[in-house]
Design a protein around this motif. Structure first.
Motif, short mmCIF file in Angstrom:
data_model
loop_
_atom_site.label_atom_id
_atom_site.label_comp_id
_atom_site.label_asym_id
_atom_site.label_seq_id
_atom_site.Cartn_x
_atom_site.Cartn_y
_atom_site.Cartn_z
N GLU A 72 11.56 -8.51 3.62
CA GLU A 72 12.80 -8.19 2.54
C GLU A 72 12.39 -7.11 1.48
O GLU A 72 13.08 -6.32 0.98
N VAL A 73 10.96 -7.17 1.28
CA VAL A 73 10.47 -6.08 0.55
C VAL A 73 10.62 -4.51 1.11
O VAL A 73 11.17 -3.73 0.43
N ALA A 74 10.55 -4.59 2.29
CA ALA A 74 10.58 -3.45 2.96
C ALA A 74 11.99 -2.96 3.15
O ALA A 74 12.26 -1.75 2.87
N ARG A 75 13.07 -3.90 3.14
CA ARG A 75 14.44 -3.74 3.43
C ARG A 75 14.73 -3.26 2.06
O ARG A 75 15.70 -2.03 1.95
N LEU A 76 14.53 -3.80 0.81
CA LEU A 76 14.93 -3.65 -0.54
C LEU A 76 14.19 -2.07 -0.69
O LEU A 76 14.94 -1.29 -1.38
N VAL A 77 13.27 -1.64 -0.49
CA VAL A 77 12.54 -0.48 -0.87
C VAL A 77 13.47 0.70 -0.03
O VAL A 77 13.67 1.63 -0.37
N GLY A 78 13.55 0.27 1.23
CA GLY A 78 14.54 1.42 2.24
C GLY A 78 15.86 1.40 1.43
O GLY A 78 16.53 2.55 2.02
N LEU A 79 16.41 0.49 0.60
CA LEU A 79 17.74 0.80 -0.07
C LEU A 79 17.34 1.35 -1.40
O LEU A 79 18.57 1.52 -2.16
N GLY A 80 16.23 1.79 -1.72
CA GLY A 80 15.97 2.40 -2.82
C GLY A 80 15.14 1.62 -3.96
O GLY A 80 15.03 2.65 -5.08
N ALA A 81 14.68 0.61 -3.83
CA ALA A 81 14.00 0.03 -4.71
C ALA A 81 12.58 0.46 -4.78
O ALA A 81 12.07 1.09 -3.78
N VAL A 82 11.81 0.20 -5.94
CA VAL A 82 10.31 0.83 -6.00
C VAL A 82 9.59 -0.46 -6.32
O VAL A 82 9.87 -1.39 -7.43
N GLU A 83 8.41 -0.90 -5.60
CA GLU A 83 7.61 -1.96 -5.80
C GLU A 83 6.82 -1.79 -7.09
O GLU A 83 6.05 -0.53 -7.38
N VAL A 84 6.94 -2.81 -8.03
CA VAL A 84 6.02 -2.63 -9.23
C VAL A 84 4.84 -3.32 -9.11
O VAL A 84 3.86 -2.95 -9.75
N SER A 85 4.90 -4.69 -8.77
CA SER A 85 3.56 -5.51 -8.74
C SER A 85 3.66 -6.77 -7.70
O SER A 85 5.00 -6.63 -7.15
N SER A 86 2.77 -7.22 -7.47
CA SER A 86 2.75 -8.47 -6.80
C SER A 86 1.75 -9.70 -7.28
O SER A 86 0.82 -9.13 -8.13
N TRP A 87 2.40 -10.78 -7.08
CA TRP A 87 1.52 -11.94 -7.77
C TRP A 87 1.78 -13.00 -6.99
O TRP A 87 3.01 -13.74 -6.88
N GLN A 88 0.56 -13.94 -6.47
CA GLN A 88 0.92 -15.02 -5.81
C GLN A 88 1.93 -15.22 -4.74
O GLN A 88 2.77 -16.13 -4.63
N GLY A 89 2.04 -14.03 -3.85
CA GLY A 89 3.25 -14.05 -2.90
C GLY A 89 4.54 -13.60 -3.37
O GLY A 89 5.33 -13.35 -2.50
N CYS A 90 4.52 -13.38 -4.65
CA CYS A 90 5.90 -12.71 -5.01
C CYS A 90 5.81 -11.22 -5.16
O CYS A 90 4.70 -10.84 -5.92
N HIS A 91 6.92 -10.60 -5.12
CA HIS A 91 6.80 -9.02 -5.28
C HIS A 91 7.82 -8.90 -6.26
O HIS A 91 9.02 -9.19 -6.18
N THR A 92 7.41 -7.95 -7.30
CA THR A 92 8.31 -7.39 -8.36
C THR A 92 8.84 -5.96 -7.82
O THR A 92 7.89 -5.12 -7.50
N LEU A 93 10.08 -5.86 -7.87
CA LEU A 93 10.66 -4.29 -7.56
C LEU A 93 11.55 -3.78 -8.87
O LEU A 93 12.18 -4.76 -9.52
N ARG A 94 11.72 -2.65 -8.75
CA ARG A 94 12.61 -2.02 -9.60
C ARG A 94 13.87 -1.45 -8.83
O ARG A 94 13.74 -0.61 -8.12
N ALA A 95 14.99 -1.93 -9.11
CA ALA A 95 16.22 -1.34 -8.25
C ALA A 95 16.56 0.06 -8.80
O ALA A 95 16.19 0.23 -10.01
N PRO A 96 17.40 0.64 -8.19
CA PRO A 96 17.97 1.90 -8.84
C PRO A 96 18.95 1.37 -9.88
O PRO A 96 19.51 0.55 -9.71
N GLY A 97 18.56 2.06 -11.12
CA GLY A 97 19.11 1.64 -12.23
C GLY A 97 18.29 1.16 -13.24
O GLY A 97 18.71 0.89 -14.51
N GLY A 98 17.17 0.72 -12.90
CA GLY A 98 15.97 0.27 -13.64
C GLY A 98 16.05 -1.32 -13.78
O GLY A 98 15.03 -1.60 -14.15
#
Length: 122
Positions: A72-98
């Motif tokens: 899911e992280v790879a799919r969303l990054v492919g759609l334009g999101a940028v990974e910001v951080s990860s913690w305990q199996g959770c990944h924080t992303l920044r979507a286009p638009g911030g």
């Protein structure tokens, strides 16, 4: 989507929780083992809604629940999101638009997840 979070600075959590609970006319609860969250029970039917204590700027963010976090992280990054951080199996992303969103492992019941999950074709 599984969760809508109202991120609030630690020193404002009490006042913010009281405000949102009163504004929405709901009860609150703190999940066992997760003191940084205060649930706003049934504020958005079908979804977890909570006030989250953060050491950052106040904001809103969504959690996307998945049985394959990496895919899911790879799919969303492919759609334009940028990974910001990860913690305990959770990944924080920044979507286009911030806007922030988190990709989290399944935490709902298996039946609930199976009923609501979207299956993506590869």
């Amino acid at each position: 989507m599984s969760t809508f979070l109202i991120d609030v600075r630690r020193d404002e959590v009490g006042k913010a929780t009281e405000f949102w609970a009163s504004a929405l006319g709901v009860e609150t609860a703190t999940p066992s083992g997760e003191p940084q969250f205060t649930r706003l029970e049934n504020a958005v039917p079908g979804y977890v809604t909570a006030v989250q204590s953060v050491d950052d700027e106040p904001r809103y963010h969504l959690d996307i629940e998945t049985d394959d976090v990496a895919a899911e992280v790879a799919r969303l990054v492919g759609l334009g999101a940028v990974e910001v951080s990860s913690w305990q199996g959770c990944h924080t992303l920044r979507a286009p638009g911030g806007h922030l969103l988190c990709v989290i492992p399944v935490h709902s019941t298996p039946e609930y997840f199976a009923e609501r999950a979207t299956t993506w074709n590869s």
